[in-house]
Design an enzyme around this catalytic site. Structure first.
Site, PDB file in Angstrom:
ATOM      1  N   ASP A 130       1.052  -1.365  -0.070  1.00 27.45           N
ATOM      2  CA  ASP A 130       0.098  -0.046  -0.055  1.00 27.45           C
ATOM      3  C   ASP A 130       0.807   1.378   0.124  1.00 27.45           C
ATOM      4  O   ASP A 130       2.095   1.329   0.355  1.00 27.45           O
ATOM      5  CB  ASP A 130      -0.720  -0.120   1.180  1.00 27.45           C
ATOM      6  N   ARG A 180      -1.457  -0.840  -8.572  1.00 26.70           N
ATOM      7  CA  ARG A 180      -2.703  -0.403  -8.142  1.00 26.70           C
ATOM      8  C   ARG A 180      -2.958   1.164  -8.307  1.00 26.70           C
ATOM      9  O   ARG A 180      -2.096   1.743  -7.576  1.00 26.70           O
ATOM     10  CB  ARG A 180      -3.136  -1.040  -6.713  1.00 26.70           C
TER      11      ARG A 180
END
Ligand code: FDA
Length: 303
Positions: A130, A180
Site C-alpha cells: 500500500d 494499483r
C-alpha cells in the site's frame, strides 16, 4: 474542511482514545472492517469468492513503535499467507511498510518484506505494498524496487493526487511493475498534490490509460462511477480484454457497483481490512464521504 479535520484527527492520539472507547463507534466501524480476527477476514473473503469476487486482506495497523512490534507484524503476515492457503480462499495480501518498521529500521523492513514476498510467491499468491502519506512515498518506492528485483510476486500503489505520480508510473512501467491506481487518501499540501478533485480525477484517467496501454496486469481502485466509466470505455475502445486488468474496491463500499461490474464480466477484488487497529482506517473512510460522518453521529446520538 471536514475532510481535513477528519484526516487530522486520524493521527490524533486523544481522538483515537476517545473513539476506541466508544462501543458504538466500534460497531459502526464494522461497516468498513470485517472484524478483529483473521478468521473474520477469511470468512468475508470466502463469501466474496462464492459470488465470484477475489480479495486482498489488510491486517490493520500502521507506524509501529518498536522493532519487536515490527517483527511481530512480519510474522503475522507470513502466517496470513499460510492461513489463506489452508482455508482455500482466493485472496492475496496488502501491507503497509510503516507496520513493518519502515520508520525504525529500513533494513529490517526490507528483509521482512522480502521474506513475505517469497512466501507469497511460494504459495502462488501476490503481495501488494500500500502507499501511505507523502513522507513515505520515496522510501516505499525504493524498497519496492529492491524487493521486486528478487521476487516478482509483489506490486505497488500509485496515488493520482500526487504531481510526481506520472513520472513514477513511467519508471515503474519500464521495470514491468504491477500497479494499483487509486486517488490517494491522505492529507497532502498543494505543493506536492493537486488541490482540486477535478485535477485528481483528470490525472487518474491519464494514469489509467498509461496502465492499460502497458499490457501488464494492473488494478484500478476506485468507487467513482466516472473513473470506472472512463476505464471501461477506454478498454473497449483499445480492445483491451476484461480479463487484462481488475477493478478493486474497499470492503463495504458501493456493494451495488461491485456486483454490477462483476455481472458485466469485469474482475473485482475487494480490499478487506481486519484487526484491532481500525481507528485511522475508519477515519480516512469517514473523511472520504461526509455522509458517513453524519451516519455515525446519528447513531451515537440515538443511543
Ligand atoms: P471518490 O472519493 O471521489 O468517491 C467516489 C464515490 O465513491 C463517492 O461519491 C461515494 O459514492 C463512494 N465512496 C467513496 N469513498 C466512500 C466511503 N468512504 N464511504 C462510502 N462511499 C464512498 N489510498 C491510498 O492513499 N493508499 C492506498 O494504498 C490505497 N489503497 C486502496 C485500495 C483500494 C482497493 C481502494 C478502493 C482504495 C484505496 N485507497 C488507497 C483509497 C483511495 O485513495 C481513495 O481515498 C478512496 O478509494 C476514495 O476514492 P474514490 O476513487 O472511491 O473516489
Amino acid at each position: 474542511m471536514f475532510r481535513n479535520l477528519l484526516l487530522y484527527l486520524a493521527e490524533h492520539p486523544g481522538a483515537k482514545k476517545f473513539v476506541l472507547s466508544s462501543k458504538t463507534a466500534r460497531q459502526l466501524s464494522r461497516r468498513f472492517v470485517a472484524g478483529e480476527k483473521l478468521a473474520d477476514a477469511l470468512s468475508a473473503a470466502a463469501a466474496l469468492n462464492r459470488v465470484g469476487m477475489t480479495a486482498t486482506l489488510d491486517r490493520l495497523g500502521e507506524n509501529v513503535h518498536t522493532e519487536a512490534e515490527a517483527r511481530d507484524a512480519a510474522a503475522a503476515y507470513l502466517g496470513i499467507f499460510d492461513r489463506i492457503r489452508e482455508a482455500g480462499v482466493n485472496s492475496n495480501v496488502s501491507i503497509k511498510l510503516t507496520q513493518l518498521g519502515l520508520d525504525l529500521d529500513s533494513n529490517l523492513c526490507r528483509s521482512s518484506v522480502a521474506e513475505i514476498a517469497r512466501r507469497a510467491e511460494r504459495h502462488g499468491s501476490f503481495l501488494r505494498i500500500d502507499m501511505e502519506g507523502s513522507a513515505h512515498t520515496e522510501r516505499t518506492l525504493q524498497l519496492f524496487r529492491e524487493v521486486r528485483d528478487h521476487s516478482p510476486a509483489v506490486g505497488i500503489v500509485i496515488q493520482s493526487y500526487l504531481y510526481r505520480s506520472e513520472s513514477d508510473v513511467r519508471d515503474l512501467l519500464r521495470a514491468g511493475a504491477r500497479i494499483r491506481l487509486c486517488k490517494g487518501a491522505y492529507k497532502e499540501p498543494r505543493e506536492i498534490a493537486f488541490p482540486q478533485k477535478r485535477q485528481v480525477n483528470e490525472n487518474f484517467v491519464k494514469l489509467m490509460k498509461m496502465l492499460l496501454d502497458s499490457g501488464f496486469y494492473h488494478a484500478i481502485a476506485t468507487h467513482d462511477p466516472r473513473m470506472i466509466d472512463a476505464t471501461t470505455n477506454y478498454a473497449a475502445q483499445q480492445k483491451i480484454g476484461r480479463d487484462r486488468f481488475e477493478f478493486q474496491m474497499l470492503y463495504g463500499i458501493r456493494r451495488d457497483l461491485q456486483q454490477q461490474l462483476m455481472r458485466d464480466g469485469y474482475r473485482m477484488r475487494i480490499y478487506i481490512p481486519y484487526g484491532t487497529e481500525w481507528f485511522p482506517y475508519f477515519m480516512r473512510r469517514l473523511a472520504e464521504r461526509p455522509a458517513n460522518l453524519f451516519f455515525v453521529l446519528k447513531n451515537i446520538l440515538r443511543r
